[in-house]
Design a protein around this motif. Structure first.
Motif, PDB file in Angstrom:
ATOM      1  N   ALA A 233       6.815  15.706  66.444  1.00  0.00           N
ATOM      2  CA  ALA A 233       7.891  15.489  65.477  1.00  0.00           C
ATOM      3  C   ALA A 233       7.960  14.024  65.066  1.00  0.00           C
ATOM      4  O   ALA A 233       8.197  13.709  63.897  1.00  0.00           O
ATOM      5  CB  ALA A 233       9.228  15.950  66.055  1.00  0.00           C
ATOM      6  N   VAL A 234       7.738  13.126  66.022  1.00  0.00           N
ATOM      7  CA  VAL A 234       7.723  11.693  65.712  1.00  0.00           C
ATOM      8  C   VAL A 234       6.608  11.398  64.721  1.00  0.00           C
ATOM      9  O   VAL A 234       6.808  10.704  63.721  1.00  0.00           O
ATOM     10  CB  VAL A 234       7.563  10.858  67.003  1.00  0.00           C
ATOM     11  CG1 VAL A 234       7.208   9.415  66.688  1.00  0.00           C
ATOM     12  CG2 VAL A 234       8.826  10.941  67.842  1.00  0.00           C
ATOM     13  N   ARG A 235       5.429  11.932  64.965  1.00  0.00           N
ATOM     14  CA  ARG A 235       4.290  11.710  64.051  1.00  0.00           C
ATOM     15  C   ARG A 235       4.604  12.248  62.662  1.00  0.00           C
ATOM     16  O   ARG A 235       4.352  11.602  61.659  1.00  0.00           O
ATOM     17  CB  ARG A 235       3.017  12.336  64.609  1.00  0.00           C
ATOM     18  CG  ARG A 235       1.792  12.138  63.699  1.00  0.00           C
ATOM     19  CD  ARG A 235       0.514  12.563  64.382  1.00  0.00           C
ATOM     20  NE  ARG A 235       0.163  11.661  65.459  1.00  0.00           N
ATOM     21  CZ  ARG A 235      -0.501  10.517  65.304  1.00  0.00           C
ATOM     22  NH1 ARG A 235      -0.890  10.142  64.111  1.00  0.00           N
ATOM     23  NH2 ARG A 235      -0.788   9.767  66.338  1.00  0.00           N
ATOM     24  N   ARG A 236       5.188  13.459  62.589  1.00  0.00           N
ATOM     25  CA  ARG A 236       5.540  14.035  61.284  1.00  0.00           C
ATOM     26  C   ARG A 236       6.543  13.145  60.548  1.00  0.00           C
ATOM     27  O   ARG A 236       6.408  12.907  59.345  1.00  0.00           O
ATOM     28  CB  ARG A 236       6.115  15.445  61.446  1.00  0.00           C
ATOM     29  CG  ARG A 236       5.058  16.514  61.634  1.00  0.00           C
ATOM     30  CD  ARG A 236       5.636  17.918  61.550  1.00  0.00           C
ATOM     31  NE  ARG A 236       6.519  18.245  62.670  1.00  0.00           N
ATOM     32  CZ  ARG A 236       6.092  18.671  63.850  1.00  0.00           C
ATOM     33  NH1 ARG A 236       4.800  18.817  64.084  1.00  0.00           N
ATOM     34  NH2 ARG A 236       6.953  18.972  64.809  1.00  0.00           N
ATOM     35  N   ALA A 237       7.548  12.655  61.259  1.00  0.00           N
ATOM     36  CA  ALA A 237       8.556  11.804  60.622  1.00  0.00           C
ATOM     37  C   ALA A 237       7.928  10.517  60.101  1.00  0.00           C
ATOM     38  O   ALA A 237       8.210  10.084  58.978  1.00  0.00           O
ATOM     39  CB  ALA A 237       9.680  11.485  61.608  1.00  0.00           C
TER      40      ALA A 237
END
Length: 93
Positions: free
Chosen positions: A69-73
């Protein structure tokens, strides 16, 4: 949505030649907006702010959430990271 356990913190390390405070504020706004939108859609991620290291022209963007999720954000916000690293902070008493 994958289950990666409790939220962890990650730093997105960005090398930005010529970076200034205005550019960092704009990056913070994008990253915060991206994280909020993903979180509202059920992808639990938060943007916690950044640190500008002027001499090295590096910005460290701090996120909390599952790694994916961090990478997507970060990608959705256009954060120009070289790498994303798991981090931990200490809180002196």
């Amino acid at each position: 949505m994958e289950n990666e356990g409790p939220a962890r913190e990650f730093l997105a390390e960005c090398f930005l030649p010529g970076v200034d405070e205005a550019a960092v504020r704009e990056l913070d706004e994008r990253a915060g907006r991206s994280a909020a939108e993903l979180s509202a859609a059920g992808d639990p991620v938060r943007y916690l702010g950044s640190i500008l290291m002027r001499e090295d022209e590096v910005v460290l963007c701090l996120f909390a959430g599952p790694a994916a999720a961090v990478r997507r954000a970060a990608e959705r916000a256009g954060v120009p990271f070289e790498r994303i690293l798991e981090a931990s902070r200490s809180n002196p008493k």
